[in-house]
Design an enzyme around this catalytic site. Structure first.
Site, PDB file in Angstrom:
ATOM      1  N   GLN A   1       3.160   9.935   1.120  1.00 48.68           N
ATOM      2  CA  GLN A   1       4.429   9.204   1.206  1.00 48.68           C
ATOM      3  C   GLN A   1       5.342   9.477   0.013  1.00 48.68           C
ATOM      4  O   GLN A   1       6.508   9.079   0.022  1.00 48.68           O
ATOM      5  CB  GLN A   1       4.177   7.696   1.298  1.00 48.68           C
ATOM      6  CG  GLN A   1       3.490   7.283   2.591  1.00 48.68           C
ATOM      7  CD  GLN A   1       3.328   5.786   2.650  1.00 48.68           C
ATOM      8  OE1 GLN A   1       2.387   5.233   2.088  1.00 48.68           O
ATOM      9  NE2 GLN A   1       4.265   5.121   3.308  1.00 48.68           N
TER      10      GLN A   1
ATOM     11  N   HIS B   1      -3.011   7.327   6.591  1.00 49.50           N
ATOM     12  CA  HIS B   1      -2.015   8.210   5.957  1.00 49.50           C
ATOM     13  C   HIS B   1      -2.679   9.463   5.395  1.00 49.50           C
ATOM     14  O   HIS B   1      -2.142  10.558   5.507  1.00 49.50           O
ATOM     15  CB  HIS B   1      -1.311   7.488   4.796  1.00 49.50           C
ATOM     16  CG  HIS B   1      -0.072   6.747   5.194  1.00 49.50           C
ATOM     17  ND1 HIS B   1       1.000   7.361   5.797  1.00 49.50           N
ATOM     18  CD2 HIS B   1       0.267   5.438   5.062  1.00 49.50           C
ATOM     19  CE1 HIS B   1       1.958   6.446   6.012  1.00 49.50           C
ATOM     20  NE2 HIS B   1       1.528   5.278   5.576  1.00 49.50           N
TER      21      HIS B   1
ATOM     22  N   HIS C   1      -4.701   1.363   7.146  1.00 47.12           N
ATOM     23  CA  HIS C   1      -3.365   1.976   7.210  1.00 47.12           C
ATOM     24  C   HIS C   1      -3.253   3.132   6.201  1.00 47.12           C
ATOM     25  O   HIS C   1      -2.757   4.205   6.534  1.00 47.12           O
ATOM     26  CB  HIS C   1      -2.312   0.888   6.917  1.00 47.12           C
ATOM     27  CG  HIS C   1      -0.890   1.344   6.989  1.00 47.12           C
ATOM     28  ND1 HIS C   1      -0.031   0.956   8.003  1.00 47.12           N
ATOM     29  CD2 HIS C   1      -0.155   2.146   6.171  1.00 47.12           C
ATOM     30  CE1 HIS C   1       1.157   1.515   7.803  1.00 47.12           C
ATOM     31  NE2 HIS C   1       1.112   2.233   6.688  1.00 47.12           N
ATOM     32  N   GLU C   2      -3.748   2.901   4.968  1.00 48.70           N
ATOM     33  CA  GLU C   2      -3.625   3.939   3.927  1.00 48.70           C
ATOM     34  C   GLU C   2      -4.572   5.105   4.194  1.00 48.70           C
ATOM     35  O   GLU C   2      -4.210   6.258   3.978  1.00 48.70           O
ATOM     36  CB  GLU C   2      -3.853   3.344   2.528  1.00 48.70           C
ATOM     37  CG  GLU C   2      -2.881   2.231   2.133  1.00 48.70           C
ATOM     38  CD  GLU C   2      -1.417   2.537   2.428  1.00 48.70           C
ATOM     39  OE1 GLU C   2      -0.994   3.703   2.275  1.00 48.70           O
ATOM     40  OE2 GLU C   2      -0.683   1.611   2.838  1.00 48.70           O
TER      41      GLU C   2
ATOM     42  N   GLY D   1       0.848  -1.190   0.000  1.00 47.66           N
ATOM     43  CA  GLY D   1       0.000   0.000   0.000  1.00 47.66           C
ATOM     44  C   GLY D   1       0.877   1.230   0.000  1.00 47.66           C
ATOM     45  O   GLY D   1       1.977   1.206   0.553  1.00 47.66           O
TER      46      GLY D   1
ATOM     47  N   CYS E   1       5.608   0.164   7.689  1.00 50.88           N
ATOM     48  CA  CYS E   1       5.260   1.272   6.808  1.00 50.88           C
ATOM     49  C   CYS E   1       6.486   1.627   5.972  1.00 50.88           C
ATOM     50  O   CYS E   1       7.595   1.680   6.503  1.00 50.88           O
ATOM     51  CB  CYS E   1       4.838   2.462   7.666  1.00 50.88           C
ATOM     52  SG  CYS E   1       4.446   3.936   6.711  1.00 50.88           S
TER      53      CYS E   1
HETATM   54 ZN   LIG Z   1       2.468   3.506   5.744  1.00 46.07          ZN
END
Ligand SMILES: [Zn+2]
Length: 198
Positions: A79, A167, A163-164, A74, A121
């Site tokens: 990021q 973010h 998780h995404e 992911g 991550c």
């Molecule tokens: Zn991450």
């Protein structure tokens, strides 16, 4: 997000056939460097996607290529230094083209159950921690063409979605760890940064 233990990601060569396929698929793609923990962009919410044009489609494909290159499952736009609400997920790591999911402006509409599992991550390489996540989540989002859809994920896929989406809200998995574990990781990163290794 990463799933493999560090010793696998750092010392064992990836499957040769998979790597070749990924390289072929990403030949014309831009591979973005991954922003690391400490950059403030990772801790601020992204702006909603408003234009679903050719540029966005290209960005999504470049994000897949960048994610595969980093051996992640992911990747969210912050990021790669873009404060936008778009992420890509592929829990097969590029093995199944049908598993590629683009999430523009995603939102969780339903969550159920709890699973405590280790996660990592791409922006916090070398560190992992156990995070409690829902076992099932249903999310709504738009694809790169701007078409709305709903999708339900279980276990790893549910974890990747959470998780995404975190973010895109400026939240890192560190925030789900105990204060003790979080501080330990932060101290180690500080040390690495002083040594010029972060
Ligand atoms: Zn991450």
């Amino acid at each position: 997000m990463t799933t493999m233990p560090d010793k696998l990601t750092s010392s064992e060569p990836p499957n040769a056939a998979a790597t070749e396929a990924q390289q072929a698929a990403s030949a014309a793609r831009k591979i973005y460097p991954i922003v690391k923990y400490g950059d403030p962009i990772l801790e601020k919410p992204g702006a909603p996607i408003k234009k679903f044009d050719a540029e966005l489609k290209q960005l999504a494909e470049d994000m897949f290529a960048s994610m595969y290159a980093a051996q992640g499952v992911g990747l969210a736009a912050p990021q790669i230094g873009l404060s936008l609400r778009i992420a890509v997920v592929d829990v097969t790591g590029g093995k199944n083209p049908e598993a590629k999911i683009v999430l523009a402006n995603p939102e969780i509409v339903h969550a159920e159950g709890e699973v405590r599992e280790e996660e990592g991550c791409l922006s916090i390489p070398g560190f992992r921690g156990y995070v409690l996540r829902p076992q099932f989540v249903t999310i709504k989002a738009h694809n790169a063409k701007g078409e709305p859809f709903e999708i339900r994920g279980e276990n790893l896929l549910a974890r990747a979605f959470c998780h995404e989406i975190d973010h895109l809200n400026g939240i890192l998995f560190l925030q789900h760890l105990s204060m003790l574990k979080r501080d330990l990781i932060k101290r180690k990163i500080k040390k690495l940064r002083k040594q010029g290794e972060w």
